[in-house]
Scaffold this active site. Structure first.
Site, PDB file in Angstrom:
ATOM      1  N   LYS A  16       0.853  -1.179   0.000  1.00  0.00           N
ATOM      2  CA  LYS A  16       0.000   0.000   0.000  1.00  0.00           C
ATOM      3  C   LYS A  16       0.894   1.236   0.000  1.00  0.00           C
ATOM      4  CE  LYS A  16      -3.794   2.249   2.505  1.00  0.00           C
ATOM      5  NZ  LYS A  16      -4.672   2.164   3.693  1.00  0.00           N
ATOM      6  N   LYS A  73      -2.286  -1.489  -3.639  1.00  0.00           N
ATOM      7  CA  LYS A  73      -3.132  -0.298  -3.601  1.00  0.00           C
ATOM      8  C   LYS A  73      -2.255   0.935  -3.673  1.00  0.00           C
ATOM      9  CE  LYS A  73      -6.699   1.933  -0.758  1.00  0.00           C
ATOM     10  NZ  LYS A  73      -7.422   1.918   0.523  1.00  0.00           N
TER      11      LYS A  73
END
Length: 333
Positions: free
Chosen positions: A204, A257
């Site tokens: 992320k 992400k």
């Protein structure tokens, strides 16, 4: 996958032969997008109204629990296999320690119970992080203006247990604290939850594309930034190290992400580890496509389908996208 070059030369080799009609293009298509590839993120709120439009995410509403149940039924009927739940809670319930995340009568545990009672055959993915519950907007506990990694893990363990015991199927830590996957896995095993699935947000990145999401969960002011725990967008090898650690600690599947700006990461993770690899088409990506479409700069349907197919092409097992319901309806037609 090893690429084997095809020998041949024009005019005997004419690649356009395989593009000349719709039926042949469909027949030789390498990647196909299905409704079952989509995971639908839903924002659940604790207000006394059914739907609350999110200004920065046109067409997306925060939903009451009863509305969430209705949408879960619709998703199931469209062939969407899983929902990802995110909370929006009253500001008066936000404290520096994020204590509302541990409340067994909190909005997410209540939503999980209600959905599972009505739609037991749809998967529920729950976010494990403190940012929707803190008054400072960080994913972890802020002590002396710094994120305390190990103290945060203690809170995440309890949050994960509360959510799983409320009916969640997949625990999805998105906080990026070091060691949290192993700690959560060990704690779940100790409580007898050996079948609990963990989807780690393993890679992320500290991204500019999260702005509308923070609006959606009600984070009005972030104290500082998240660069001490979310990854540097310039790094790829570091992403592989993060993924390797989380798999070793007990993650069943991993997440990258954001999505489209990081398709190279999706590809490297999927190709290297051969584990289920998911990607999140985040709020900023959704908002950009919506804005460009509204101005007539993009064909909305084509742009959405093309972007989602790109995830499949990169090796994603599934895609979290706010377009999930609309796309599933189109695919079913």
């Amino acid at each position: 996958m090893t690429f084997v070059p095809v020998t041949g030369a024009y005019p005997f080799a004419r690649p356009r032969r395989l593009r000349q009609n719709g039926w042949i293009r469909d027949l030789v298509q390498e990647h196909t997008l299905l409704a079952s590839d989509l995971i639908w993120p839903i924002f659940v709120h604790d207000r006394d109204i059914a739907r609350d439009p999110i200004g920065s995410l046109k067409g997306i509403d925060r939903l009451s629990i009863s509305e969430t149940v209705k949408e879960a039924k619709a998703a199931r009927d469209l062939g969407i296999k899983a929902l990802a739940l995110f909370p929006h809670i009253d500001e008066r319930k936000r404290f520096s320690d994020g204590r509302a995340a541990l409340d067994r009568q909190g909005i997410i545990p209540l939503a999980c119970r209600a959905i599972k009672a009505a739609v037991p055959d749809i998967g529920l993915i729950v976010d494990v992080a403190l940012d929707p519950y803190t008054d400072h907007g960080h994913d972890g506990l802020l002590i002396n203006d710094k994120i305390d990694n190990d103290a945060t893990i203690d809170a995440l363990i309890e949050q994960a247990a509360v959510q799983y015991e409320a009916g969640a199927d997949i625990i999805a830590p998105s906080d990026m604290m070091d060691g949290r996957i192993g700690a959560i896995r060990q704690a779940l095993e100790a409580r007898g939850h050996k079948d609990a699935l963990i989807m780690s947000y393993a890679a992320k990145f500290a991204s500019a594309f999260y702005g509308p999401y923070r609006d959606a969960i009600g984070v009005k002011a972030l104290k500082g930034d998240k660069k001490t725990y979310q990854m540097n967008s310039a790094n790829t090898d570091e992403a592989l190290r993060e993924v390797a650690l989380d798999i070793q600690e007990g993650a069943d599947m991993v997440m990258v992400k954001p999505g489209l700006p990081y398709l190279d990461i999706v590809w490297r993770v999927a190709d290297t580890f051969k584990v289920p690899t998911f990607a999140y088409q985040v709020s900023g990506e959704y908002a950009m496509i919506k804005a460009a479409s509204d101005q007539g700069l993009l064909d909305h349907e084509r742009a959405v389908l093309e972007s989602l197919t790109a995830f499949k092409r990169a090796g994603a097992s599934g895609i979290l996208t706010y377009f999930a319901k609309d796309v599933a309806e189109k695919l079913n037609k």
